[in-house]
Design a protein around this motif. Structure first.
Motif, PDB file in Angstrom:
ATOM      1  N   GLY A 130      -0.455  -2.602   5.421  1.00  7.71           N
ATOM      2  CA  GLY A 130       0.554  -1.561   5.060  1.00  7.71           C
ATOM      3  C   GLY A 130       1.701  -1.378   5.536  1.00  7.71           C
ATOM      4  N   THR A 149      -6.248   8.233   0.810  1.00  7.82           N
ATOM      5  CA  THR A 149      -5.201   9.320   1.051  1.00  7.82           C
ATOM      6  C   THR A 149      -5.892  10.606   1.176  1.00  7.82           C
ATOM      7  OG1 THR A 149      -3.229  10.231   0.135  1.00  7.82           O
ATOM      8  CG2 THR A 149      -4.976   9.953  -1.411  1.00  7.82           C
ATOM      9  N   ARG A 180       1.200   6.366   5.291  1.00  2.00           N
ATOM     10  CA  ARG A 180       1.802   5.151   4.941  1.00  2.00           C
ATOM     11  C   ARG A 180       3.560   5.367   4.960  1.00  2.00           C
ATOM     12  NH1 ARG A 180      -2.320   1.728   4.484  1.00  2.00           N
ATOM     13  NH2 ARG A 180      -3.707   1.929   2.929  1.00  2.00           N
ATOM     14  N   ASP A 220      -2.253  -7.738  10.181  1.00  4.79           N
ATOM     15  CA  ASP A 220      -1.841  -6.320  10.304  1.00  4.79           C
ATOM     16  C   ASP A 220      -1.215  -5.867  11.636  1.00  4.79           C
ATOM     17  OD1 ASP A 220      -3.882  -5.789  12.144  1.00  4.79           O
ATOM     18  OD2 ASP A 220      -5.256  -5.195  10.773  1.00  4.79           O
ATOM     19  N   TYR A 273       0.914  -1.141  -0.112  1.00  2.81           N
ATOM     20  CA  TYR A 273      -0.015   0.118  -0.087  1.00  2.81           C
ATOM     21  C   TYR A 273       0.880   1.202  -0.044  1.00  2.81           C
ATOM     22  CZ  TYR A 273      -3.856  -2.863   0.692  1.00  2.81           C
ATOM     23  OH  TYR A 273      -4.826  -3.877   0.405  1.00  2.81           O
ATOM     24  N   HIS A 274       1.075   1.873  -1.171  1.00  4.26           N
ATOM     25  CA  HIS A 274       1.988   2.594  -1.472  1.00  4.26           C
ATOM     26  C   HIS A 274       1.685   4.111  -1.829  1.00  4.26           C
ATOM     27  CE1 HIS A 274       5.962   4.424  -2.673  1.00  4.26           C
ATOM     28  NE2 HIS A 274       5.699   4.249  -4.050  1.00  4.26           N
ATOM     29  N   TYR A 294       8.451   3.311   1.662  1.00  2.00           N
ATOM     30  CA  TYR A 294       9.009   2.174   0.723  1.00  2.00           C
ATOM     31  C   TYR A 294      10.474   2.707   0.353  1.00  2.00           C
ATOM     32  CZ  TYR A 294       4.995  -0.505   2.229  1.00  2.00           C
ATOM     33  OH  TYR A 294       3.888  -1.174   2.946  1.00  2.00           O
ATOM     34  N   GLU A 337      -3.207   1.742  -3.685  1.00  2.00           N
ATOM     35  CA  GLU A 337      -3.417   2.480  -2.530  1.00  2.00           C
ATOM     36  C   GLU A 337      -5.112   2.685  -2.724  1.00  2.00           C
ATOM     37  OE1 GLU A 337      -3.662   3.471   0.292  1.00  2.00           O
ATOM     38  OE2 GLU A 337      -1.513   4.226   0.078  1.00  2.00           O
ATOM     39  N   TYR A 375      -1.499  -9.770   2.631  1.00  2.26           N
ATOM     40  CA  TYR A 375      -1.928  -8.260   3.013  1.00  2.26           C
ATOM     41  C   TYR A 375      -1.282  -8.237   4.468  1.00  2.26           C
ATOM     42  CZ  TYR A 375      -4.997  -5.087   5.059  1.00  2.26           C
ATOM     43  OH  TYR A 375      -5.507  -3.989   5.645  1.00  2.26           O
TER      44      TYR A 375
END
Length: 372
Positions: free
Chosen positions: A339, A95, A61, A303, A55-56, A64, A92, A336
């Motif tokens: 994120g 946002t 976030r 998560d 998830y970028h 990365y 994504e 998953y």
């Protein structure tokens, strides 16, 4: 003698580099230390095995960077790198831009529907310098310089934002305002996004990662708004480009059992077991059985809540049931992590976190060794 001495010194430097960073904290050279001396032509794997969902781009976030992404690419085992995820899906959903919350997947209360400017923003974030795909490339290149090339190129998949039905303010293409209550314009915006990705990818000229497909972001098929027709058209476009067209429906989604007829080349079933402590084991086993029945792949879910005992048990439930039902042996798996949880777990000093990373990492490493 000179060649022998060079080889010995090189081996010593590689060993010191890998050992100095510690088993659970793989390290890479800094920019100042990087001195590209060679390039290798990596073969292409026949298929995806282990697909990390990244998830970028969204606010909140992790960026990365290479220092973060390296934990998804390899682990350091007793001074030697072992490769982990062979494939990466960049996507994504939410946002915040200029103080407004946007949702790239569905329309919802308190969330604005993104248009062309927000889609362009997402593209800019996805292809930002030294982040995301760039970070994978840099990580692998640094390992190549040390003599540790991966067995194959790493595969990359990009999500296509949902052209949300009814949006009349998306923006313009070819000097015409798009009306997303029309199937034709919804397809045109999706096509525009795919073409933008292809253009930006080509300019990057990556050596060690390959673009293999696109992911349909909406997790169900809304036939009332003609999503079935739209997905069929987008699938034809994507497959015509020799790319995979991938879907990851939630458990119980419309048309999940008809994913092939809908035009997807592969589908990963979400079990949705992890997220609710009251979810019975039958949710997990039922989703696995559904996937096996309809020849789907599976998603492994967790998560940041794995730092809690009850959620940690669910993490191990996935490992156990995937083993019992042959998923680890026979299926492609998408992961998953909410994120960035894998990154957080990988750098954690907590014994429980270390154990979880090792347990799943051992499985992925073994699966990678079986990948042709």
């Amino acid at each position: 003698m000179k060649n022998l001495l060079t080889n010995i010194l090189s081996a010593i430097s590689i060993f010191i580099f890998l050992v100095s960073c510690g088993k659970d904290n793989p390290s890479l050279p800094t920019k100042e230390e990087e001195k590209p001396v060679k390039e290798v032509n990596l073969p292409v794997a026949s298929r995806i095995s282990d697909l990390a969902l990244i998830y970028h781009g969204g606010s909140g976030r992790i960026p990365y960077t290479p220092d973060q992404m390296k934990h998804y690419v390899f682990r350091n085992n007793a001074g030697k790198p072992e490769f982990l995820y062979d494939s990466f899906l960049f996507l994504e959903i939410y946002t915040t831009i200029n103080g407004q919350l946007f949702d790239f997947g569905v329309e919802g209360e308190g969330r604005k529907v993104p248009g062309k400017s927000e889609w362009t923003w997402l593209l800019d974030e996805t292809f930002a310098k030294d982040r995301g795909p760039d970070a994978i490339e840099r990580t692998i290149d640094s390992l190549v310089q040390l003599g540790y090339a991966p067995p194959t190129k790493r595969k990359v998949v990009f999500a296509i934002p949902n052209p949300i039905f009814g949006n009349k303010s998306w923006g313009m293409i070819d000097n015409r305002s798009m009306d997303l209550s029309k199937l034709e314009d919804r397809f045109k915006t999706a096509s525009w996004y795919v073409n933008q990705v292809e253009e930006r990818w080509k300019k990057k000229n990556y050596k060690y990662i390959e673009l293999v497909g696109y992911y349909w972001l909406h997790e169900t098929i809304d036939t009332f708004n003609q999503d079935d027709l739209l997905v069929d058209q987008v699938g034809t476009l994507v497959k015509g480009m020799k790319r995979d067209f991938i879907w990851v429906p939630y458990y119980g989604a419309q048309r999940a059992h008809e994913w092939k007829e809908q035009g997807f080349t592969k589908a990963y079933q979400q079990p949705n077991y992890f997220f609710d402590l009251n979810s019975p084991m039958s949710i997990l086993t039922g989703a696995i059985d559904f996937a096996l029945r309809y020849n789907m792949e599976l998603e492994f879910e967790y998560d940041g809540r794995v730092n809690q005992d009850s959620y940690r048990q669910k993490y191990y439930d996935y490992i156990e049931k995937f083993e019992e039902k042959g998923v680890w042996k026979d299926k492609q798996v998408a992961y998953y992590d909410g994120g960035g949880a894998w990154y957080s777990m990988s750098i954690s000093k907590d014994a429980n976190m270390k154990g979880m990373v090792k347990s799943l990492g051992d499985i992925i490493v073994k699966r990678q060794k079986d990948l042709k």
